[in-house]
Design an enzyme around this catalytic site. Structure first.
Site, short mmCIF file in Angstrom:
data_model
loop_
_atom_site.label_atom_id
_atom_site.label_comp_id
_atom_site.label_asym_id
_atom_site.label_seq_id
_atom_site.Cartn_x
_atom_site.Cartn_y
_atom_site.Cartn_z
N GLU A 90 -11.28 -27.83 -4.48
CA GLU A 90 -11.24 -26.62 -5.32
C GLU A 90 -11.00 -26.99 -6.59
O GLU A 90 -9.54 -27.47 -7.02
CB GLU A 90 -10.37 -25.57 -4.72
N GLU A 107 -4.45 -25.20 2.23
CA GLU A 107 -3.45 -24.81 1.36
C GLU A 107 -2.29 -24.36 2.26
O GLU A 107 -1.81 -23.12 1.90
CB GLU A 107 -3.51 -23.83 0.17
O1 IFM Z 1 -9.05 -18.02 -4.38
C1 IFM Z 1 -8.11 -19.04 -3.85
C2 IFM Z 1 -8.37 -19.82 -2.70
O2 IFM Z 1 -8.79 -19.15 -1.79
C3 IFM Z 1 -7.49 -20.87 -2.68
N1 IFM Z 1 -7.27 -21.37 -3.40
C4 IFM Z 1 -6.82 -21.12 -4.88
C5 IFM Z 1 -7.98 -20.03 -5.18
C6 IFM Z 1 -7.72 -19.37 -6.57
O3 IFM Z 1 -6.69 -18.81 -6.53
#
Ligand code: IFM
Length: 459
Positions: free
Chosen positions: A367, A172
């Site tokens: 994710e 990200e």
């Molecule tokens: O916890 C975070 C993760 O580290 C990166 N993506 C989003 C998740 C939730 O905010």
């Protein structure tokens, strides 16, 4: 058969045999044991009291001490893969120079433990914990940062390239650049729009150089991870929608696809920076083909005109410098505890848009998950909302596969309740409850659900 099992088996029956299911974490959010590594920008941020509930790097989930327990939980879940990140200051305590044998040894054991359990390691090189010495040089806005990242990659590749199934350069970069540099929501908390853009470019250059190093080590399954989503707005907000879509999604995909920096973005931001640092040879380096792209998807971004501004974490106009129209963020209910709208149909739109914008690249959902309150009844953690979130989103992902999207896997966020960055430990994304006072792990109903899904597909 319980309703939970029936839903898990419904998803199992939809899953192609070579589809990967896994769970994900990141180093700073779970590791603790900060005394056995160098310091990162998140240690400084936490020590300065910038985390809402006062959480600090320690103990987190004390994962460095308890990794065997966590490996056994992954085995119990029957996942195919585990996505974790390496802490840069654990491997190179001062950011550049000599590697730490102790730090490397920790990841060595973790990786061997995964392989011994027949779980594919998915290693993320950078998930936000930049060494403080590098931030002192200018961090992601510093010209030399991509070279430091390439050197760090080289240390990891030399040690682990024979044992990692999936390599990811970054997690990200939008968050690193715009929450950490354009605003002060995350570490290092610069709050300067121009720095956000510079950081964004340097992160992608670091990705390109890191990929080159991985290729020199004959790595064949290298990718990167973006947080992508669909931007929803009515036609009066088309200009803002386009700008936000560029910053959230297209900027990164354009660079990866070799389309360079969008002229619309350059025009919209000309009062902030002149982009004179963009260099064709660097763009060529950034656009070398990747083997897969990871998408972290949680929620759509829904724009509106009405105040009040959204209370959703990470939905703030300052994160999109240069937006040509005033807008607010208007997530619709139902929302998670982060204030994030729950909308699985936007996951499908995101997958469709991404495969069109970066064609011929296999996709993984690296994710997906939600922060919800846990109901603890008779020692059981009944997270019905999270089960429902996983069911609807996994079903949508599998429907996308059936429609021909080249989606190859899905990772639940997160294996454990952990430090949710500036929100601290009070926002819980885990499928396994962690009692931070004694580090007792308790699988939630959502973990049982994902386990049933995994057992069902392997039957
Ligand atoms: O916890 C975070 C993760 O580290 C990166 N993506 C989003 C998740 C939730 O905010």
């Amino acid at each position: 058969m319980s309703e939970l099992t029936a839903k898990a088996l419904e998803l199992a029956a939809m899953t192609p045999t070579d589809f990967i299911f896994g769970a994900a974490t990141s180093s700073w959010q779970i590791e603790g044991n900060s005394s056995t590594r160098g310091a990162s920008i998140w240690d400084d941020f936490a020590n300065a009291g910038r985390i809402k509930d006062g959480a600090l790097a320690d103990p987190a989930c004390d994962h460095v001490s308890l990794y065997q327990t966590d490996l056994d939980l992954l085995s119990w879940l029957n996942v195919d893969a585990y996505r974790f990140s390496v802490s840069w200051p654990r491997v190179i305590p001062t950011g550049s120079g000599k590697a730490s044998a102790v730090g490397l040894d920790f990841y060595d054991k973790l990786i061997d433990g995964l392989l011994a359990r027949n779980i594919k390691p998915s290693l993320t090189i950078y998930h936000w914990d930049l060494p403080v010495e590098l931030e002192a040089m200018g961090g992601w806005t510093w010209d030399g940062i991509s070279e430091s990242f390439a050197e760090y990659t080289n240390i990891l590749a030399e040690k682990f390239s024979d044992r990692i199934d999936f390599w990811s350069t970054l997690n990200e970069p939008w968050v690193s650049a715009f929450l950490g540099y354009a605003t002060a929501i995350h570490a290092p908390g610069r709050n300067d729009a121009a720095s956000g853009f510079r950081a964004a470019y340097n992160l992608m250059l670091a990705h390109g150089k890191s990929l080159q190093v991985l290729r020199e080590h004959s790595v064949k399954n290298a990718g990167t991870v973006l947080n992508l989503t669909s931007i929803i707005a009515t036609s009066e907000l088309a200009a803002a929608q386009e700008h936000i879509d560029i910053l959230q999604n297209r900027f990164w995909l354009d660079l990866l696809a070799g389309r360079g920096v969008s002229s619309v973005l350059i025009e919209n931001t000309k009062h902030i920076l002149d982009w004179d640092f963009v260099d064709q040879a660097e763009l060529d380096c950034i656009s070398k083909p990747i083997d897969w792209l990871g998408i972290n998807y949680y929620t759509p971004t829904r724009l509106g005109m009405a105040a009040p501004a959204s209370a959703a974490v990470g939905q703030d106009l300052a994160l999109y410098p240069g937006t040509p129209q005033p807008i607010s963020f208007n997530p619709l209910p139902p929302t998670t505890e982060m204030g994030w709208e729950i909308d699985a149909s936007s996951l499908l739109t995101t997958l469709q848009q991404t495969s069109a914008r970066l064609p011929n690249t296999p996709l993984y959902i690296t994710e997906n998950g939600g922060a919800f309150p846990d109901h603890i009844i008779d020692g059981k953690v009944l997270d019905f909302d999270r089960v429902d979130y996983f069911y609807t989103h996994i079903k949508t992902a599998l429907e996308a596969v059936a429609q021909g999207i080249d989606l190859k896997g899905y990772f639940a966020w997160s294996l454990l309740d952990n430090i949710e960055w500036a929100e601290g430990i009070s926002k819980k994304f885990g499928i396994i409850h962690n009692d931070f006072s004694n580090q007792k792990r308790t699988p939630k109903l959502s973990a049982e659900f994902l386990r049933e899904l995994n057992l069902g597909r392997k039957r």
